[in-house]
Scaffold this motif. Sequence first.
Motif, short mmCIF file in Angstrom:
data_model
loop_
_atom_site.label_atom_id
_atom_site.label_comp_id
_atom_site.label_asym_id
_atom_site.label_seq_id
_atom_site.Cartn_x
_atom_site.Cartn_y
_atom_site.Cartn_z
N GLY A 1 -16.86 -47.17 59.59
CA GLY A 1 -16.02 -45.44 60.57
C GLY A 1 -16.55 -44.58 59.90
N GLY A 2 -16.99 -44.11 58.30
CA GLY A 2 -17.69 -43.08 57.86
C GLY A 2 -19.66 -42.88 59.01
N PHE A 3 -19.76 -43.60 59.14
CA PHE A 3 -21.25 -43.82 60.31
C PHE A 3 -20.50 -42.74 61.05
CE2 PHE A 3 -22.82 -45.20 64.04
CZ PHE A 3 -23.82 -44.42 64.65
N MET A 4 -19.63 -43.59 62.10
CA MET A 4 -18.90 -43.05 63.48
C MET A 4 -18.68 -41.54 63.75
SD MET A 4 -18.40 -45.18 65.79
CE MET A 4 -17.00 -44.05 67.11
N VAL A 5 -17.95 -41.31 61.71
CA VAL A 5 -18.38 -39.85 61.38
C VAL A 5 -19.29 -38.18 61.31
CG1 VAL A 5 -17.38 -38.47 59.48
CG2 VAL A 5 -15.77 -39.69 59.76
N LEU A 6 -20.49 -39.21 60.32
CA LEU A 6 -21.22 -38.93 60.82
C LEU A 6 -22.15 -38.28 62.02
CD1 LEU A 6 -23.22 -40.35 57.56
CD2 LEU A 6 -21.46 -38.44 57.64
N ALA A 7 -21.94 -39.64 63.10
CA ALA A 7 -22.72 -39.89 64.47
C ALA A 7 -21.93 -38.99 65.14
CB ALA A 7 -22.76 -41.49 64.44
N ALA A 8 -20.47 -38.78 65.15
CA ALA A 8 -20.09 -37.82 65.37
C ALA A 8 -20.04 -36.59 65.61
CB ALA A 8 -18.40 -37.75 65.37
N ILE A 9 -20.53 -35.75 64.56
CA ILE A 9 -20.75 -34.55 63.73
C ILE A 9 -22.09 -34.21 63.81
CG2 ILE A 9 -19.30 -34.46 62.14
CD1 ILE A 9 -20.83 -34.46 59.52
N THR A 10 -23.30 -34.93 63.74
CA THR A 10 -24.79 -34.53 64.29
C THR A 10 -24.33 -34.98 65.93
OG1 THR A 10 -24.75 -37.45 64.17
CG2 THR A 10 -25.01 -35.42 62.57
N HIS A 11 -24.11 -35.76 66.47
CA HIS A 11 -24.27 -35.91 68.15
C HIS A 11 -23.24 -34.67 69.17
CE1 HIS A 11 -27.98 -38.69 68.20
NE2 HIS A 11 -27.21 -39.28 67.03
N TYR A 12 -22.78 -34.69 68.15
CA TYR A 12 -21.10 -33.59 69.44
C TYR A 12 -21.05 -33.08 67.90
CZ TYR A 12 -21.27 -37.74 72.31
OH TYR A 12 -21.52 -38.43 73.17
N PRO A 13 -21.87 -31.61 67.55
CA PRO A 13 -21.53 -31.31 66.37
C PRO A 13 -20.29 -29.81 66.84
CG PRO A 13 -23.76 -30.93 67.71
CD PRO A 13 -22.91 -31.49 67.20
N ASP A 14 -19.91 -29.39 68.18
CA ASP A 14 -19.88 -28.55 68.13
C ASP A 14 -17.85 -29.09 68.68
OD1 ASP A 14 -21.42 -27.40 69.14
OD2 ASP A 14 -21.54 -27.17 70.89
N LEU A 15 -17.57 -30.09 67.91
CA LEU A 15 -15.89 -30.22 68.33
C LEU A 15 -15.45 -30.56 66.79
CD1 LEU A 15 -16.64 -33.66 70.81
CD2 LEU A 15 -16.23 -31.23 70.77
N TRP A 16 -15.80 -30.36 66.03
CA TRP A 16 -14.87 -30.67 64.53
C TRP A 16 -15.19 -29.27 63.53
CZ3 TRP A 16 -13.42 -34.82 66.18
CH2 TRP A 16 -14.89 -36.12 66.47
N ALA A 17 -13.98 -29.26 63.08
CA ALA A 17 -13.94 -27.85 62.23
C ALA A 17 -14.44 -28.64 60.64
CB ALA A 17 -12.56 -27.68 62.04
N ALA A 18 -14.30 -30.07 60.34
CA ALA A 18 -14.04 -30.50 59.24
C ALA A 18 -14.68 -32.44 58.77
CB ALA A 18 -13.01 -29.98 57.96
N ALA A 19 -15.08 -31.97 58.27
CA ALA A 19 -15.44 -33.78 58.30
C ALA A 19 -15.23 -34.69 57.36
CB ALA A 19 -16.87 -34.14 58.68
N VAL A 20 -14.79 -36.07 56.90
CA VAL A 20 -14.53 -36.68 55.59
C VAL A 20 -15.25 -37.84 55.72
CG1 VAL A 20 -13.16 -37.82 53.96
CG2 VAL A 20 -13.09 -36.17 54.35
N ASP A 21 -16.55 -38.12 54.92
CA ASP A 21 -17.25 -39.54 54.92
C ASP A 21 -17.20 -40.60 54.13
OD1 ASP A 21 -18.95 -41.03 55.00
OD2 ASP A 21 -20.83 -40.54 54.73
N ILE A 22 -16.35 -41.48 53.76
CA ILE A 22 -16.12 -42.45 52.98
C ILE A 22 -17.10 -43.56 53.15
CG2 ILE A 22 -14.27 -43.37 51.32
CD1 ILE A 22 -12.31 -41.84 53.25
N VAL A 23 -17.56 -43.73 51.62
CA VAL A 23 -18.84 -45.05 52.19
C VAL A 23 -19.08 -45.21 53.01
CG1 VAL A 23 -17.38 -46.10 49.79
CG2 VAL A 23 -16.72 -46.60 51.87
N GLY A 24 -19.94 -44.51 53.91
CA GLY A 24 -19.95 -44.28 55.30
C GLY A 24 -22.06 -44.63 54.88
N ILE A 25 -22.74 -45.11 56.14
CA ILE A 25 -23.11 -45.55 56.65
C ILE A 25 -24.43 -44.73 57.27
CG2 ILE A 25 -25.42 -46.65 57.90
CD1 ILE A 25 -23.18 -48.66 57.79
N SER A 26 -25.34 -43.50 56.37
CA SER A 26 -26.40 -42.59 56.56
C SER A 26 -27.78 -42.85 57.70
CB SER A 26 -26.09 -41.32 55.84
OG SER A 26 -27.45 -41.87 55.06
N HIS A 27 -27.74 -44.66 57.93
CA HIS A 27 -28.92 -44.74 58.64
C HIS A 27 -28.95 -46.05 58.76
CE1 HIS A 27 -33.44 -45.06 60.03
NE2 HIS A 27 -33.37 -43.30 59.72
#
Length: 543
Positions: free
Chosen positions: A405-431
């Motif tokens: 779910g942390g990867f999903m957060v990071l993918a969402a804020i990088t691929h759809y950056p205009d949608l989000w006002a804040a994001a929390v990544d917990i033990v997520g995958i960045s690559h």
Amino acid sequence: MTDLPDRVLSVFHSPTGQQTIVGMDEHGNEKQQFYLMDSGRRNVQELVVSKQHFHYFGGWSPDGKQIAFSSNRRSPGIFDVFVLDLTTKKQKVVFESDGNCKSICWSKDGSQLLIRIPETNIEDRLFLLDIATGSTVRLGDDSLARFKEVELTANGKEGFVLTDIQRDTLAIYQFSLNQPAILTEVLSDDNWDIEELKLSPNQRQLAFTVNEGGRSKLGVYHLDNKTYDYIETLPKGVYNSVSWVNDQELILHIKSAVLPGDIWQLHLGTGSCTRLTHIGHSEITKYLIEPNLFTYPSFDGLNVPYFFYGDVKQSQPAVIYVHGGPEYQIRDEFNPVIQYLAANGFAVAVPNVRGSMGYGRTYSKLDDQRKRMNAVADLKWLVEDLVNNRGVNRDQIGIMGRSYGGFMVLAAITHYPDLWAAAVDIVGISHFKTFLENTGSWRRKLREYEYGSLKEDVDFFEQIAPLRYTANIQAPLLIFHGRNDTRVPVSEAEQLASDLQKQGKNVELLIFEDEGHQTEKMTNHITMNELIIAFMQKYLAQK
């Protein structure tokens, strides 16, 4: 009963009830060791301890004199099956595998073990292992399938198993130990998984649960006349740990979004149910919010389900909570983080995007490998549904998730950056490339079935890697990780935070030195959740 120095992962009582095995790891590293407690629960002794290795319990022998377990002592990515004599404390390897392998249970005569060998991230094979000779016989045919619960009959000659062999959902099948390759369907539901079954003491009834869109139904199948009934008197929620008291009574664990979890007793004859414990009750439970279950159409018309906490009103801030796994399912269960957010004025949407379990094999594979970003697109279309149908303010939407779910957060804020006002990544995958290179070798092969392989898909990993698109990030980002994480290495968080800091982006990183992949210690829970609420209030509620 006793007080142990670290988190307890598992508890296994002996057939006689005189001894108990407790599995405990160290600072969240998931390297479970086994300790033996006597019936007085005061004398705790080391039983299976090799702290650099993982151990998985494989069952008590019927006479309570031996246990089975699997461990990666021979090689980091290989789990062999061991049998330990509790009297002599001698252990021996009874099966050598070439990958992951776990023992499930013993046969009734103690001569065989039922063992599970994963084939993919969700599918596996079951074998009957002859302990004396080491020979194995496969349960079922060569089809890829999930195998879950196994119940052996009292005579030790037959059994029941949950599997989706040659079908889309988990169903109950019967088998014979003399002809284990032949599976006969007993009961199925074409829309939902049957997920638990228990054979009654008189061997004439099967209690079973059905996962119906994230909530449970309890049924009883009558083997004599091949009919079944559903129980309608239980509170709605999620049922597990179903057990027979006698042929007319069951006890089970029930939890829901507003029931943190307690034990209930059910009388089949009258349908009456009684709550036996009130552990999950306090003054705050009256403030808990019960979610509604909705669906929305994604970009390709796929209907995606989600739980929604909050009232439909205009201009409310919202947080989308993305589950991990990805082979997981958000269900109608108590979640303190979600309830904490809802109690602080946020609407919370919790989707089961494509790839989630609980909706059949086909749905669970819709995000595999190079279809990964289709699940991220589901989040974009969820935003549209929240804005158009749930009264959410488009400028006040945050997103958070743990692990995958942390990867999903990071993918969402990088691929759809205009949608989000804040994001929390917990033990997520960045690559995914660095994740697969650094995760435990016992997990890599199975993860590659889901994410793609280091041999074939590195180009795709680069195309979707959040770490490659950090320049796109607009939302403030809060990152948590555990130093002892053996699943998603802490380097995934460190490399991301370092990259964002060099760009002067709004990022905060908190590493818990005494945690692993899960957050276990109460003080850390409180710290993390208070920071999340303050973070969301700062960037969402004030907009």
